[in-house]
Motif scaffolding. Structure first.
Motif, mmCIF file in Angstrom:
data_model
loop_
_atom_site.group_PDB
_atom_site.id
_atom_site.type_symbol
_atom_site.label_atom_id
_atom_site.label_comp_id
_atom_site.label_asym_id
_atom_site.label_seq_id
_atom_site.Cartn_x
_atom_site.Cartn_y
_atom_site.Cartn_z
ATOM 1 N N MET A 1 -6.141 -4.347 29.352
ATOM 2 C CA MET A 1 -4.931 -4.694 28.577
ATOM 3 C C MET A 1 -3.964 -3.848 28.109
ATOM 4 O O MET A 1 -3.074 -3.597 28.755
ATOM 5 C CB MET A 1 -5.790 -4.440 26.736
ATOM 6 C CG MET A 1 -5.922 -5.354 26.318
ATOM 7 S SD MET A 1 -6.174 -4.651 24.760
ATOM 8 C CE MET A 1 -5.987 -2.868 24.231
ATOM 9 N N THR B 1 -2.915 -2.329 26.889
ATOM 10 C CA THR B 1 -1.469 -1.580 26.341
ATOM 11 C C THR B 1 -1.484 0.187 25.584
ATOM 12 O O THR B 1 -1.691 0.325 26.376
ATOM 13 C CB THR B 1 -0.653 -2.495 25.586
ATOM 14 O OG1 THR B 1 -0.361 -1.947 24.833
ATOM 15 C CG2 THR B 1 0.181 -3.164 24.832
ATOM 16 N N THR C 1 -0.620 2.505 27.775
ATOM 17 C CA THR C 1 -0.075 0.891 28.552
ATOM 18 C C THR C 1 0.367 0.859 29.302
ATOM 19 O O THR C 1 1.044 1.233 30.601
ATOM 20 C CB THR C 1 0.912 0.565 27.808
ATOM 21 O OG1 THR C 1 1.173 1.023 25.947
ATOM 22 C CG2 THR C 1 1.340 -0.645 27.559
ATOM 23 N N HIS D 1 -1.106 -3.779 29.617
ATOM 24 C CA HIS D 1 -2.871 -4.002 29.097
ATOM 25 C C HIS D 1 -3.050 -2.220 29.013
ATOM 26 O O HIS D 1 -2.549 -1.277 29.212
ATOM 27 C CB HIS D 1 -3.415 -4.191 29.905
ATOM 28 C CG HIS D 1 -3.193 -3.870 31.307
ATOM 29 N ND1 HIS D 1 -2.480 -4.171 32.481
ATOM 30 C CD2 HIS D 1 -3.973 -3.040 32.505
ATOM 31 C CE1 HIS D 1 -2.339 -3.418 33.425
ATOM 32 N NE2 HIS D 1 -3.673 -2.858 33.107
ATOM 33 N N TYR E 1 -3.435 -8.676 37.124
ATOM 34 C CA TYR E 1 -3.708 -7.621 35.874
ATOM 35 C C TYR E 1 -4.154 -9.097 34.722
ATOM 36 O O TYR E 1 -4.168 -10.096 34.852
ATOM 37 C CB TYR E 1 -2.902 -7.279 34.835
ATOM 38 C CG TYR E 1 -2.463 -6.162 35.554
ATOM 39 C CD1 TYR E 1 -2.756 -5.099 36.358
ATOM 40 C CD2 TYR E 1 -0.469 -5.459 34.886
ATOM 41 C CE1 TYR E 1 -2.699 -4.450 37.000
ATOM 42 C CE2 TYR E 1 -0.091 -4.155 35.852
ATOM 43 C CZ TYR E 1 -0.908 -3.558 37.263
ATOM 44 O OH TYR E 1 -0.932 -2.293 37.507
ATOM 45 N N LEU F 1 -5.823 -9.681 30.548
ATOM 46 C CA LEU F 1 -5.559 -8.968 29.216
ATOM 47 C C LEU F 1 -6.855 -8.177 29.308
ATOM 48 O O LEU F 1 -8.125 -8.860 28.333
ATOM 49 C CB LEU F 1 -4.769 -9.885 27.914
ATOM 50 C CG LEU F 1 -5.114 -9.429 27.013
ATOM 51 C CD1 LEU F 1 -3.228 -8.076 27.049
ATOM 52 C CD2 LEU F 1 -3.907 -10.014 25.847
ATOM 53 N N THR G 1 -9.217 -3.992 28.020
ATOM 54 C CA THR G 1 -10.139 -3.088 28.090
ATOM 55 C C THR G 1 -10.800 -3.043 29.328
ATOM 56 O O THR G 1 -11.300 -3.514 29.449
ATOM 57 C CB THR G 1 -10.259 -2.736 26.431
ATOM 58 O OG1 THR G 1 -11.429 -3.112 26.755
ATOM 59 C CG2 THR G 1 -9.244 -2.352 25.789
ATOM 60 N N LEU H 1 -11.772 -7.887 22.991
ATOM 61 C CA LEU H 1 -10.505 -8.552 22.520
ATOM 62 C C LEU H 1 -10.513 -9.803 21.073
ATOM 63 O O LEU H 1 -9.010 -9.726 21.044
ATOM 64 C CB LEU H 1 -9.854 -9.280 23.932
ATOM 65 C CG LEU H 1 -10.201 -8.805 25.315
ATOM 66 C CD1 LEU H 1 -9.973 -10.184 26.343
ATOM 67 C CD2 LEU H 1 -9.315 -7.895 25.292
ATOM 68 N N PRO I 1 -2.918 -5.047 22.173
ATOM 69 C CA PRO I 1 -3.103 -3.745 23.315
ATOM 70 C C PRO I 1 -1.545 -3.436 23.644
ATOM 71 O O PRO I 1 -0.670 -3.281 24.087
ATOM 72 C CB PRO I 1 -3.109 -4.518 25.052
ATOM 73 C CG PRO I 1 -2.418 -6.009 24.453
ATOM 74 C CD PRO I 1 -2.337 -5.900 22.609
ATOM 75 N N GLN J 1 2.848 -10.301 22.436
ATOM 76 C CA GLN J 1 1.650 -9.910 23.906
ATOM 77 C C GLN J 1 0.911 -11.493 24.490
ATOM 78 O O GLN J 1 0.597 -11.443 24.712
ATOM 79 C CB GLN J 1 0.862 -9.556 22.999
ATOM 80 C CG GLN J 1 1.706 -7.734 22.722
ATOM 81 C CD GLN J 1 1.821 -6.820 23.802
ATOM 82 O OE1 GLN J 1 0.673 -7.529 24.790
ATOM 83 N NE2 GLN J 1 2.045 -5.771 24.049
#
Length: 431
Positions: A5, A6, A47, A66, A202, A204, A206, A274, A291, A360
């Motif tokens: 995920m 940021t 991030t 993310h 990538y 989105l 964690t 999420l 994020p 986002q």
């Protein structure tokens, strides 16, 4: 494949961090008379990817930004030099030009690097390895001390790195430019640096200590080089090559993690879901994880039905679907009642939090957010811009926006309006 995920350091499980002795902040190691300075990077969250300060171009490989959690680790102050390579691999000369001992090693493959770190491990007793892509970017950004620069150590690329703007199309001795916040050199320019990971898009989400270990693509190399233009030298840009690629603009630096590090004994961060559903007014209200530096969850728009259920009165707005136009005091009362029933601390989402979530791509603005006149004007402006910016995302069905540019007219108008005039959303902070 890892989910992501940021930038902020997030407390680990609410526990007090143990003290780390000064002697562990920088570890000096010597290999056959050649020194290696390893800088400690404190663990935390940051991030990763194409954050706002990194690029104003639509570079799909570093999107979406993310949130990543990292344990503490050590990374070398400089890229591996020709001198250090010769000290560890005396019988394995590279194609890197001789007579330049302080220049970074180049023309080494990812496979060569694996042999180098194995030998370095044997010579020093330290578990050397290549940094993961996430570790590399976190260190390049300055870790917990980051000032959110576009390049590693500042906003002026010529002061912190060797690019084709100032390099003369050649490598230069390490540590001749300004270091970044962690005291690391040349993470912008000079040579690209191999990382442990394979390339993968990538996602989105964690992830704790992510590393892509299986992919059909090439191995990651980060940081730009003497051969790259300034526009392609920002910290989030990604490149990948086959593991046997050997180029004059690719080198590496080393890293390691100490198994007996005092911080490793602290319970690791838990992965954040999420989405989450919170029961309020007899129904489940959907929240989405945003994020950013201070992560938070933002809800769907509050419906008129839920407002009436909690407040026992109609909202003043004529909009039939979502609750809007309420006084600040009523909004606060609504938030308090929701918090008490759900046993979660909820707050009313302000414009900044909503706009960030829209940028986002997690939520869209509703028909009630912007007047038809402003909306049509914004669409015209966006369509005009589209001629010069092919990948600019237009309004989603002329109602909301996803993954918009920061200066999108709809969002700028959205920020100007009073919070009370917008449909109501709730926020739950992660920490």
């Amino acid at each position: 494949m890892w989910a992501m995920m940021t930038m902020a350091v997030v407390p680990v499980s609410g526990k007090k961090r143990p003290h780390v002795p000064d002697s562990l902040q920088v570890i000096n190691i010597e290999v056959n008379g050649i020194p290696i300075r390893m800088h400690r990077v404190e663990g935390g969250s940051f991030t990763m990817g194409g954050t706002i300060e990194q690029t104003d171009r639509d570079v799909y490989t570093d999107k979406p930004a993310h949130l990543v959690f990292l344990s503490p680790y050590y990374i070398a102050e400089t890229e591996v030099t020709n001198q250090l390579w010769a000290a560890v691999m005396p019988e394995r000369e590279s194609l890197s030009p001789r007579g330049y001992p302080q220049h970074p090693i180049s023309y080494v493959t990812w496979t060569d690097c694996q042999e180098f770190v194995r030998r370095l491990d044997s010579l020093t007793g330290k578990p050397f390895r290549l940094p993961t892509e996430a570790e590399w970017e976190y260190a390049a950004r300055g870790g917990a001390k980051s000032k959110k620069h576009r390049y590693s150590g500042g906003e002026e690329p010529d002061s912190v790195g060797w690019t084709n703007h100032c390099s003369g199309n050649w490598t230069h001795p390490v540590a001749r430019k300004h270091p970044n916040e962690l005291g690391l050199y040349d993470m912008t320019g000079n040579v690209n640096e191999w990382c442990e990971d394979w390339y993968a898009p990538y996602n989105l989400g964690t992830a704790p200590n992510p590393c892509v270990r299986d992919s059909s693509e090439g191995r990651i190399a980060r940081g730009g080089s003497y051969d790259d233009c300034i526009a392609n030298s920002h910290l989030s840009i990604r490149r990948w090559y086959t593991p046997e690629t050997s180029r004059g603009y690719i080198g590496f630096r080393v890293a390691f993690t100490l198994p007996d590090d005092p911080m490793m004994q602290v319970e690791e961060e838990k992965e954040l879901p999420l989405t989450k559903k919170v029961k309020v007014g007899g129904k489940k209200l959907q929240f989405y994880l945003v994020p950013v530096e201070d992560p938070y969850y933002i809800s769907d728009e509050i419906t008129v039905q839920l407002w009436k259920k909690m407040m026992r009165k109609n909202p003043p707005s004529k909009i039939k679907s979502v609750a809007a136009g309420m006084r600040p005091s009523d909004r606060m009362i609504f938030a308090e009642r929701c918090s008490r029933e759900a046993k979660e601390v909820m707050r009313v989402a302000n414009a900044e939090k909503i706009v960030t979530a829209v940028q986002q791509g997690l939520i869209t603005t509703s028909k009630a957010d912007v007047s038809e006149r402003d909306k049509n004007k914004s669409v015209q402006q966006l369509q005009k811009k589209r001629k010069n910016r092919k990948k600019l995302t237009l309004l989603t069905e002329l109602v909301g926006v996803k993954l918009t540019q920061p200066d999108d007219p709809v969002l700028l108008q959205y920020k100007k309006e009073n919070d009370e005039s917008r449909p109501l959303r709730m926020v739950i902070k992660v920490n």
